[in-house]
Design a protein around this motif. Sequence first.
Motif, short mmCIF file in Angstrom:
data_model
loop_
_atom_site.label_atom_id
_atom_site.label_comp_id
_atom_site.label_asym_id
_atom_site.label_seq_id
_atom_site.Cartn_x
_atom_site.Cartn_y
_atom_site.Cartn_z
N TRP A 84 -1.80 4.57 -5.81
CA TRP A 84 -2.67 4.85 -4.67
C TRP A 84 -2.32 6.19 -4.02
O TRP A 84 -3.18 6.95 -3.61
CB TRP A 84 -2.58 3.72 -3.65
N LEU A 136 0.84 -1.20 0.00
CA LEU A 136 0.00 0.00 0.00
C LEU A 136 0.87 1.25 0.00
O LEU A 136 0.64 2.18 -0.78
CB LEU A 136 -0.92 -0.03 1.22
N PHE A 151 -9.53 -0.65 -4.24
CA PHE A 151 -8.82 -0.02 -5.34
C PHE A 151 -8.10 -1.05 -6.20
O PHE A 151 -8.12 -0.98 -7.44
CB PHE A 151 -7.80 1.00 -4.81
N CYS A 152 -7.47 -2.03 -5.56
CA CYS A 152 -6.77 -3.08 -6.30
C CYS A 152 -7.75 -3.88 -7.15
O CYS A 152 -7.43 -4.26 -8.29
CB CYS A 152 -6.00 -3.99 -5.35
N TYR A 164 -7.88 0.41 -0.02
CA TYR A 164 -6.83 -0.01 -0.96
C TYR A 164 -7.15 -1.35 -1.58
O TYR A 164 -6.90 -1.56 -2.78
CB TYR A 164 -5.48 -0.07 -0.23
N ARG A 192 -5.95 6.98 -7.51
CA ARG A 192 -6.91 6.99 -6.40
C ARG A 192 -8.14 7.83 -6.76
O ARG A 192 -9.26 7.46 -6.43
CB ARG A 192 -6.21 7.56 -5.16
N ASP A 208 2.74 1.83 -3.41
CA ASP A 208 1.95 1.87 -4.65
C ASP A 208 1.77 3.32 -5.11
O ASP A 208 1.06 4.10 -4.49
CB ASP A 208 0.59 1.22 -4.42
#
Length: 209
Positions: free
Chosen positions: A97, A91, A154-155, A151, A171, A94
Amino acid sequence: MRHDAPLPAGTALPLPRTPRHDGRPGDSPVPLAPAAIAEFNDLLHELHPDAPHVDEDALASVARWLVALPPAQGDALLQARLGRLKELSELAADRDWAIEPALAKRIGRLLDYVTRERDLIPDDTPRLGQLDDALLVELAWPMVAEELEDYRDFCRFREESGDGFGGHPTRDDWLRARLEEGALWEQLHRVRHQRYVDYGPLEGGLRVV
């Protein structure tokens, strides 16, 4: 009883929250230096200001509990917490993100402590070397729990979007898409619970001709 804070594993470590009635710490299976305990607490409250204060008696109590368990079980309990750090590292690293700098700093401080060999309980201490690391992860977890849930979503979004966004949605792209999905869901919900046309009440009743 532990409060209902987010946890990195299914159950909480049995850390007492109240001191002994006689005011004296119980025997600990590992030496616990007061200065090291103070440093641990300083870091813990830097990471999560609402975390409890951890005193010598509480640490000794959870250490005795861990030593009393079968070795494999005790190790599994520690790794259930420490194993979450891989996802946390991903996280933080990344670029898609892009977490807030303040949170990135706190995560870095947590990871730095866990990788240190000489901390509150030296890592080469049999059975107990990673207890303080696992305890720090658990007590500081509320600072990252919500971010980590976002997160994960998001992935999933990044995987589902395929080549969209050049393969690297941000993001903001994720947030915009989820907000649009939420607005669409609300619209569909409203439509299902209302008539398309409201003709008003019938006047004069029905006539059969």
